[in-house]
Enzyme design. Sequence first.
Site, PDB file in Angstrom:
ATOM      1  N   GLY A  59     -33.198   6.995   9.413  1.00 64.03           N
ATOM      2  CA  GLY A  59     -31.735   7.073   9.445  1.00 64.03           C
ATOM      3  C   GLY A  59     -31.070   6.167   8.446  1.00 64.03           C
ATOM      4  O   GLY A  59     -30.116   6.559   7.761  1.00 64.03           O
ATOM      5  N   GLU A  60     -31.571   4.948   8.337  1.00 59.22           N
ATOM      6  CA  GLU A  60     -31.004   3.988   7.394  1.00 59.22           C
ATOM      7  C   GLU A  60     -31.282   4.389   5.954  1.00 59.22           C
ATOM      8  O   GLU A  60     -30.416   4.220   5.072  1.00 59.22           O
ATOM      9  CB  GLU A  60     -31.563   2.595   7.677  1.00 59.22           C
ATOM     10  CG  GLU A  60     -31.111   1.976   8.994  1.00 59.22           C
ATOM     11  CD  GLU A  60     -31.860   2.541  10.197  1.00 59.22           C
ATOM     12  OE1 GLU A  60     -31.418   2.288  11.337  1.00 59.22           O
ATOM     13  OE2 GLU A  60     -32.885   3.233  10.009  1.00 59.22           O
ATOM     14  N   VAL A  61     -32.483   4.911   5.695  1.00 60.48           N
ATOM     15  CA  VAL A  61     -32.818   5.378   4.343  1.00 60.48           C
ATOM     16  C   VAL A  61     -31.862   6.481   3.910  1.00 60.48           C
ATOM     17  O   VAL A  61     -31.324   6.475   2.797  1.00 60.48           O
ATOM     18  CB  VAL A  61     -34.275   5.886   4.287  1.00 60.48           C
ATOM     19  CG1 VAL A  61     -34.542   6.623   2.967  1.00 60.48           C
ATOM     20  CG2 VAL A  61     -35.250   4.726   4.434  1.00 60.48           C
TER      21      VAL A  61
END
EC number: 2.4.99.12
Length: 418
Positions: free
Chosen positions: A61-63
């Site tokens: 998700g952060e990527v």
Amino acid sequence: MQTAFLIYNLLYLVALIFFLPLEYFKRPTFLRKRWIKEKFGFLEEKEQNLPKIWIHAVSVGEVIAVSRMIRELSEHYKIILSTITDTGQKVAQERFKDCNVKVVYMPFDISWAINRFLKYFSPVAIILTETELWPNLIRIASKTTPIILVNGRMSDKSFKGYYKIKFFIKHLLKKLSLICVQENSYKEKFITLGAEEEKIHVTGNMKFDIELKTINFPWENNIPHPVILAGSTHEPEEEIILNSFISLGINGTLIIAPRHPERFGEVETLINRKIAQSLTKIQFSKLSEIKSFFSPRTSALILLVDQMGILGSLYRICDIAVVGGSFIPHGGQNPLEPSYWKKPIICGPYMHNFPFIEEFIKEKACLMADKDSLMNVMRELVKNYELRQTIGNKAYQLFLNKSGATKKTLKLLKKFIP
């Protein structure tokens, strides 16, 4: 403060000794050597032609959220992108294979591993995402390098935990050069924990700045509609969603995409059991093994997504999106990918990881259901094409209205990155 760091290091080392064998052996054999070397900071970097920025994004998700920022920065800098999870590694390597990006595992937060990592790469800046506050990394690197937090957020659970050790967290937050947060409510929480107000900027949620690929799946025109896609599901959500879909008794397709790949086999077993118990004739296939398309003799189709990195593109072919992680107290998964494709969204009652969902619900750009009402909400959307179009368009409009966080963040970064 020195005593606090000694206690942290002691607790960290005890946990590391306990969990290291488990973490090592749970990985496939071909990954273990690279994983263990990089976790202890043993890295080699041959390219020295560009200044380097270290960006840490814990998982998938952060990527995805910081992808646009990474692409922009990689035009002028060598990006060292670290993740913690294997799935984050896979998605990052695929997403940035054509960019000036090196994907590595985040080293353990022990002094000599951090020092070794910094010595190899000598980054001109370090960018952390969301709530990734690693004490030794911040303590050591901040002496020579600006450390920036982007797309910052602070859940109620994290806030309560950090508040108990405010004296320690305050010391870390003061070492950050810049804090970019998603919403005003997060800004207030960071200030309460001791961050300096002048360093905090509300830039919005970078997850609204996603760019998803259009993938044409060879089977997409051969499956029955309506297509209901349940994305990033957790246990026991698959059973809840399967029960609702089977109870609908419709000619249609249910696509289930578990959040964690290690659960593919478990979910496959569950699907086969549910099909055997059902009086409805349902065809089942895994996405990677589709050998025959939908047969008119079956009344419904269930597809298990057993591939990583394609969920965002899969939402394009669905008629209804169900957000996983929201029917249990997990806090929900990203509802923005279906919004990008103008799809109507159903979420469960647990969406506290995404406070903006309240605006979606208020503007009727998303429907909320619990495990008992999910089937009825599905039926309402299945029967009403116009309602699906209306909700999907409203979700897309809110998505557009909230975009631009990456641009704001990049503008602020220029003041700190040489």
